[in-house]
Design a protein around this motif. Structure first.
Motif, mmCIF file in Angstrom:
data_model
loop_
_atom_site.group_PDB
_atom_site.id
_atom_site.type_symbol
_atom_site.label_atom_id
_atom_site.label_comp_id
_atom_site.label_asym_id
_atom_site.label_seq_id
_atom_site.Cartn_x
_atom_site.Cartn_y
_atom_site.Cartn_z
ATOM 1 N N TRP A 75 0.850 -1.197 0.000
ATOM 2 C CA TRP A 75 0.000 0.000 0.000
ATOM 3 C C TRP A 75 0.883 1.243 0.000
ATOM 4 O O TRP A 75 1.734 1.397 0.889
ATOM 5 C CB TRP A 75 -0.906 -0.030 1.241
ATOM 6 N N ASP A 76 0.648 2.067 -1.005
ATOM 7 C CA ASP A 76 1.308 3.378 -1.063
ATOM 8 C C ASP A 76 0.434 4.355 -0.298
ATOM 9 O O ASP A 76 -0.674 4.690 -0.743
ATOM 10 C CB ASP A 76 1.476 3.817 -2.525
ATOM 11 N N GLY B 41 0.722 7.471 0.354
ATOM 12 C CA GLY B 41 0.510 8.790 -0.246
ATOM 13 C C GLY B 41 -0.502 8.773 -1.371
ATOM 14 O O GLY B 41 -1.369 9.649 -1.465
ATOM 15 N N THR B 42 -0.424 7.781 -2.282
ATOM 16 C CA THR B 42 -1.306 7.726 -3.461
ATOM 17 C C THR B 42 -2.507 6.824 -3.251
ATOM 18 O O THR B 42 -3.398 6.800 -4.116
ATOM 19 C CB THR B 42 -0.519 7.208 -4.664
ATOM 20 N N SER B 43 -2.537 6.059 -2.126
ATOM 21 C CA SER B 43 -3.606 5.091 -1.835
ATOM 22 C C SER B 43 -3.670 3.962 -2.852
ATOM 23 O O SER B 43 -4.666 3.258 -2.960
ATOM 24 C CB SER B 43 -4.981 5.773 -1.762
ATOM 25 N N GLU B 44 -2.616 3.841 -3.685
ATOM 26 C CA GLU B 44 -2.563 2.704 -4.590
ATOM 27 C C GLU B 44 -2.151 1.461 -3.789
ATOM 28 O O GLU B 44 -1.286 1.520 -2.915
ATOM 29 C CB GLU B 44 -1.560 2.958 -5.714
ATOM 30 N N VAL C 119 -7.014 -0.697 -5.557
ATOM 31 C CA VAL C 119 -7.170 0.547 -4.797
ATOM 32 C C VAL C 119 -7.498 0.179 -3.340
ATOM 33 O O VAL C 119 -7.949 -0.934 -3.046
ATOM 34 C CB VAL C 119 -8.283 1.431 -5.391
ATOM 35 N N ARG D 241 5.199 3.727 2.761
ATOM 36 C CA ARG D 241 4.636 2.507 2.180
ATOM 37 C C ARG D 241 4.469 1.470 3.298
ATOM 38 O O ARG D 241 5.207 1.460 4.285
ATOM 39 C CB ARG D 241 5.536 1.941 1.086
#
Length: 435
Positions: free
Chosen positions: A55-56, A58-61, A82, A144
């Protein structure tokens, strides 16, 4: 020199080509090793049945590995990469706890470890164990987070069954502890009652021993009384015989007195006759004296005879009077003797009757004493048997008391074991709650 400068580019090109070849060779080796590493990682992850995720922040990816999606019933193309794909499938009751664990991980930077439920493709919820580790930037913010999930639904179901079993076990142990405590109290009271009963039985035994001794003494006294009563009965029988002989003798005396009275009457008649003869002799002597006086000298001899006859008549009369007086005394004594003899006969008859009645009473008394003696002997025998029975009961009470003491000790051990089991049940419950 010019030739050298002409050959230099070619040499550089050859060296460059060689260097590139070497580099390419090493790159191919590195790519091969990386591919092998990826294969080993994929095999290890598949063998461990864990689903990887990354999980990133910052980007919520989010990267969901194919195994991650497969565990939820999706193909690799069905679940979008996501964060909402995960968040929307999280059980409502587990969201706060999961976010709390994640926030605690970001703040304390310790290993991330959480358990939660995710909704699968078919709509049911399954339990998962999530572990991961975050990386932080220079400003201390998380960048992360990477980790894996493992399906622990079966473990949770087993834990639920185990928790129910522990609850049932704890309830049973609690009931056993209560029952054992009550039984221990009852056993203690029983032991106390047995002790008190043993003391009472000891007192009863002492009393029974004293009663048995008294019964023996009473039996001896009763036997002696029976002997005395038999002796008394024999004595009464002898008295009856003596009284009968006495009555017979008194009757004989009465008959003799009666005959003596009859003879006294005969003697009195004879005395009257003698007195009459004496008076007539006296009268004749007087007449003879008169005639002798008339005869003068010739009548002197006859006068002496007349005086002698007169003197004899006077002495006969005096003797008759004396005999009559003596006979009168004898008749009075005879009358008194007859009266006394009659009373003696009546008394003897009454004595015989009373002795008969006394003999009957003593006989009945002897029979009663004999029966009482037999009863006392039976009582004595029963007392001895009762004493033996009490001794057996006392011995049994001692055995029961010892068994009760052993039971109390055993129950105390069982109670301690039940308390240990109860503590174990609490420990298992606490461990299950922690898990």
């Amino acid at each position: 020199m010019d030739t050298v400068w002409m050959l230099l580019p070619w040499c550089v090109a050859v060296v460059g080509i060689g260097y590139l070849g070497v580099v390419n060779f090493h790159l191919r080796k590195d790519a091969q090793r990386l591919h092998q590493h990826d294969e080993r990682l994929a095999l290890a992850v598949h063998g461990a049945e864990d689903g990887l995720w990354e999980w990133d922040v910052g980007t919520s990816e989010v990267y969901y590995a194919p195994r991650f999606k497969e565990m939820l019933g999706f193909t690799d193309a069905e679940l979008p990469s996501v964060f909402s794909s995960f968040e929307s499938r999280l059980h409502p009751e587990d969201k706060d706890r999961m976010y709390h664990n994640l926030q605690e991980h970001f703040e304390r930077k310790g290993p991330f470890d959480a358990q939660y439920r995710l909704r699968t493709k078919v709509g049911d919820y399954r339990w998962f164990q999530a572990r991961g580790q975050a990386s932080w930037g220079a400003d201390g913010r998380p960048l992360r987070v990477a980790g894996s999930i493992r399906d622990i639904t079966e473990i949770k179901e087993e834990e639920s069954q185990l928790r129910k079993g522990v609850s049932v076990l704890a309830s049973a142990i609690s009931q056993i502890t209560t029952s054992v405590a009550q039984f221990a109290g009852s056993t203690t009271e029983t032991a106390t009652s047995v002790q008190e009963t043993a003391v009472t039985m000891a007192q009863v035994k002492q009393m029974a021993t004293a009663t048995g001794q008294k019964a023996k003494e009473l039996s001896a006294n009763a036997q002696q009384t029976a002997w005395v009563s038999q002796t008394g009965e024999q004595s009464v029988q002898e008295v009856q015989r003596d009284m009968r002989r006495l009555r017979e003798q008194m009757e004989m005396i009465s008959q003799s007195v009666t005959r003596l009275s009859e003879q006294s009457q005969t003697i009195e008649a004879m005395i009257s006759l003698i007195n009459d003869v004496a008076e007539q002799s006296n009268l004749l002597s007087v007449n003879a004296a008169i005639e002798a006086a008339k005869a003068g000298e010739y009548g002197k001899g006859f006068s002496v005879v007349a005086k002698e006859i007169q003197g004899l008549a006077g002495r006969s009369k005096q003797a008759a009077a004396h005999v009559r007086q003596t006979l009168s005394d004898i008749q009075k004594a005879t009358a008194e003797t007859r009266h006394v003899t009659a009373q003696g006969v009546a008394a003897a008859t009454s004595g015989v009757q009373r002795s008969v009645e006394a003999g009957d009473a003593i006989h009945i008394l002897a029979q009663n004493i004999t029966e009482s003696t037999d009863t006392i002997v039976q009582i004595t025998s029963g007392s001895i048997q009762q004493l033996r029975g009490i001794e057996h009961v006392t011995l049994a009470l001692d055995n029961i008391r010892n068994a009760s003491i052993q039971s109390v000790n055993g129950i105390q051990q069982i109670e301690r074991a039940a308390q240990d089991l109860q503590q174990l049940g609490h420990t298992l419950t606490r461990l299950l709650r922690l898990s």
